[in-house]
Write a protein that holds these residues in place. Structure first.
Motif, short mmCIF file in Angstrom:
data_model
loop_
_atom_site.label_atom_id
_atom_site.label_comp_id
_atom_site.label_asym_id
_atom_site.label_seq_id
_atom_site.Cartn_x
_atom_site.Cartn_y
_atom_site.Cartn_z
N PRO A 177 -45.83 6.36 29.56
CA PRO A 177 -47.01 6.29 29.78
C PRO A 177 -47.95 6.85 28.97
O PRO A 177 -48.72 6.52 28.05
CB PRO A 177 -46.86 7.97 30.33
CG PRO A 177 -45.88 7.63 30.59
CD PRO A 177 -44.47 6.88 30.23
N GLN A 178 -46.81 7.33 27.18
CA GLN A 178 -46.89 7.63 26.26
C GLN A 178 -46.96 5.93 25.03
O GLN A 178 -47.83 5.87 23.72
CB GLN A 178 -46.30 8.05 25.60
CG GLN A 178 -46.44 9.53 26.15
CD GLN A 178 -47.02 10.09 26.55
OE1 GLN A 178 -48.64 10.55 25.63
NE2 GLN A 178 -48.08 11.37 27.47
N ALA A 179 -47.07 5.09 25.46
CA ALA A 179 -46.43 4.26 24.02
C ALA A 179 -47.49 3.04 24.16
O ALA A 179 -48.53 2.81 24.98
CB ALA A 179 -45.21 3.01 24.99
N SER A 180 -47.73 2.56 23.03
CA SER A 180 -48.94 1.59 23.19
C SER A 180 -48.02 -0.43 23.03
O SER A 180 -46.38 -0.12 22.43
CB SER A 180 -49.55 0.84 21.55
OG SER A 180 -49.88 2.28 21.28
N VAL A 181 -48.33 -0.76 23.96
CA VAL A 181 -47.58 -2.42 24.02
C VAL A 181 -48.08 -3.61 23.35
O VAL A 181 -49.82 -3.78 24.00
CB VAL A 181 -47.71 -2.90 25.11
CG1 VAL A 181 -46.10 -4.09 25.46
CG2 VAL A 181 -46.75 -1.47 26.72
N ASP A 182 -46.81 -4.43 22.37
CA ASP A 182 -47.76 -5.76 22.23
C ASP A 182 -47.38 -6.06 23.12
O ASP A 182 -45.73 -6.66 23.05
CB ASP A 182 -47.16 -5.39 20.44
CG ASP A 182 -48.36 -4.42 19.49
OD1 ASP A 182 -49.28 -3.80 19.72
OD2 ASP A 182 -47.82 -3.68 18.57
N ALA A 183 -47.96 -7.44 22.99
CA ALA A 183 -47.05 -8.75 23.91
C ALA A 183 -47.72 -10.23 23.09
O ALA A 183 -48.72 -10.14 22.12
CB ALA A 183 -47.47 -8.63 25.19
N VAL A 184 -46.65 -10.32 22.83
CA VAL A 184 -46.41 -12.08 22.19
C VAL A 184 -46.14 -13.46 23.02
O VAL A 184 -45.25 -13.13 23.51
CB VAL A 184 -45.52 -11.83 20.96
CG1 VAL A 184 -45.91 -13.61 20.33
CG2 VAL A 184 -46.08 -10.82 20.34
N ASP A 185 -46.54 -14.33 22.90
CA ASP A 185 -46.20 -15.22 23.28
C ASP A 185 -46.56 -16.94 22.47
O ASP A 185 -47.87 -16.34 22.19
CB ASP A 185 -46.76 -15.39 25.08
CG ASP A 185 -46.68 -16.19 25.47
OD1 ASP A 185 -45.17 -16.21 26.58
OD2 ASP A 185 -46.38 -18.11 25.28
N ILE A 186 -46.19 -17.43 22.49
CA ILE A 186 -46.26 -19.05 21.94
C ILE A 186 -47.48 -19.87 22.18
O ILE A 186 -48.46 -20.20 21.64
CB ILE A 186 -45.37 -19.68 21.12
CG1 ILE A 186 -45.76 -20.72 19.93
CG2 ILE A 186 -44.91 -20.67 22.37
CD1 ILE A 186 -44.41 -21.33 19.07
N SER A 187 -47.75 -19.79 23.90
CA SER A 187 -48.69 -20.82 24.21
C SER A 187 -50.31 -19.63 24.88
O SER A 187 -50.11 -18.65 25.17
CB SER A 187 -48.11 -21.09 26.01
OG SER A 187 -48.93 -21.15 26.42
N ALA A 188 -51.46 -20.46 24.16
CA ALA A 188 -52.39 -20.27 24.29
C ALA A 188 -53.53 -20.03 26.12
O ALA A 188 -53.92 -18.61 25.80
CB ALA A 188 -53.43 -20.92 22.92
N ASP A 189 -52.65 -21.03 26.41
CA ASP A 189 -52.28 -21.16 27.98
C ASP A 189 -52.22 -19.50 28.93
O ASP A 189 -53.28 -19.50 29.22
CB ASP A 189 -52.56 -21.99 28.68
CG ASP A 189 -53.42 -23.40 28.19
OD1 ASP A 189 -54.74 -23.00 27.20
OD2 ASP A 189 -52.50 -24.47 28.33
#
Length: 320
Positions: A177-189
Motif C-alpha cells: 500500500p505504500q509503494a509506487s509501481v512502474d510497469a513496463v512493456d514493449i508493446s504499445a497495444d
C-alpha cells in the motif's frame, strides 16, 4: 378433434455439430453449465487461461453472461434464466467451440485473486502464479514459514516487467500500500489495455506505465521488488501451442530456443536496478532445468503455489 400441438419454439441454437436446444430443455444455471461442459468435451477444447477444466470454464462463461461474479455461482446455481439470457449463453458457448478463442477474449474479462481485469487479443490472457505468491510470501505473515519480507509497508518501489494487461502491477499496488509501481512493456497495444485496467482500478496516481525493452526506459531507478512474468516458451513449446494459445500475441510467449532468452537478460540486468535489500520474483514455467543449467552457481529459491511446483523463483539482490 384436438388440434395438433405446435412445435416448441427454439430457445437457442449451438453451433457445435448442429446441436440445437429447444425451449424448456435447459432451465437453470446448472443446466447450462452441464450443457456447456458436454459441448466443450465433445470439441476437445484446451483449458489454459485462468480455468483448468471444462466445468470451471463453463461456470465462468455462464456467470459473465449473466453479469454475476464467479463467487456468486453457488448462490444462483438452481435459479432459472430467461429466454433472452439463455440465447446469450448458448451463443457464447457456441463461439467458444467454433472459434476456439480463450473464454476471456469472448467476454473481455478475467479474474485474478478475485479482482476483475479487462482483456482482449492485444494481450496474453493473465494466469500468472505471482498473484498468489504476493499474498502467500509477501504479506508479512509468517504463518506458513514462507514470508520473504517482514512488512509490506516497507516496500516503496516496485517494478513489473513485461506487464501485459497490467494485472500484476495492480495486484502489487494492492499488496504494497505504500509503494509506487512502474510497469513496463514493449508493446504499445498491451500498454493501452494496461492503462484501461489501471484506470478501472483507480490507480493512476500509483501505477506508471512505460513503453520499452525491459529496463531501458527506467534509467538508473532502483526497486525494492521486481516482478516479472516474461515470455518463456521454448521453440518446441511454440511449435506445439494449442489453437487457443495461438489466438494470443506471439510476442508474449516466445522465449527463444530454450525458453529463457528474456529471463537471461532480466537476470543479467536486475542487480543494477535493485535496492540492497530488494529481490527479483520471476515466473519461468517449466524452464527450471534450462535456467539451472545456464546459471549453475546461482542460488535460486523456488516457490510453489496451489497449482504449480518450481515455476517461479526468488533471488535477492545479493545473489545477483
Amino acid at each position: 378433434m384436438a388440434k395438433r400441438a405446435k412445435p416448441a419454439a427454439k430457445r437457442g441454437r449451438a453451433a457445435s455439430k448442429g446441436v440445437s436446444v429447444a425451449a424448456g430443455e435447459l432451465l437453470t444455471l446448472l443446466d447450462f453449465v452441464r450443457y456447456a461442459v458436454s459441448r466443450f468435451r465433445e470439441a476437445k477444447l484446451t483449458f489454459a487461461h485462468g480455468t483448468t477444466d471444462p466445468v470451471a470454464e463453463a461456470a465462468f462463461l455462464v456467470c459473465e453472461t449473466l453479469h454475476l461474479h464467479p463467487d456468486q455461482f453457488e448462490t444462483f446455481a438452481t435459479a432459472r434464466v430467461t429466454a433472452a439470457e439463455a440465447k446469450q449463453i448458448l451463443d457464447v458457448v457456441a463461439r467458444r467451440v467454433t472459434t476456439r478463442k480463450p473464454a476471456a477474449y469472448l467476454v473481455n474479462k478475467i479474474y485474478m485473486r478475485g479482482l476483475p481485469f479487462y482483456v482482449d487479443e492485444r494481450v496474453i490472457v493473465p494466469r500468472s502464479f505471482i498473484g498468489e505468491l504476493l499474498d502467500s510470501h509477501f504479506s508479512g505473515s509468517d504463518e506458513a514459514g514462507g514470508s520473504l519480507i517482514d512488512d509490506p509497508g516497507s516496500v516503496h518501489n516496485v517494478l513489473d516487467l513485461c506487464t501485459g494487461s497490467g494485472c500484476l502491477a495492480i495486484l502489487a499496488a494492492h499488496a504494497f500500500p505504500q509503494a509506487s509501481v512502474d510497469a513496463v512493456d514493449i508493446s504499445a497495444d498491451a500498454l493501452d489495455v494496461a492503462a484501461r485496467n489501471v484506470a478501472d482500478h483507480g490507480l493512476e496516481d500509483r501505477v506508471s506505465l512505460h513503453r520499452g525493452d525491459l529496463f531501458r526506459p527506467l534509467g538508473d531507478r532502483r526497486y525494492d521488488l521486481i516482478i516479472s512474468n516474461p515470455p518463456y516458451v521454448d521453440a518446441q513449446g511454440m511449435a506445439d501451442l494449442p489453437r487457443e494459445c495461438r489466438a494470443e500475441p506471439k510476442l508474449a510467449f516466445d522465449g527463444g530456443p530454450d525458453g529463457i532468452d528474456i529471463v537471461r537478460r532480466i537476470l543479467d540486468q536486475a542487480g543494477a536496478h535493485l535496492t540492497p535489500q530488494g529481490g527479483l520474483l520471476c515466473e519461468i514455467g517449466r524452464c527450471r532445468g534450462a535456467l539451472e543449467t545456464a546459471y549453475p552457481q546461482t542460488d535460486f529459491l523456488w516457490l510453489d503455489t496451489e497449482e504449480s511446483d518450481g515455476e517461479v523463483f526468488w533471488i535477492g539482490a545479493g545473489g545477483l
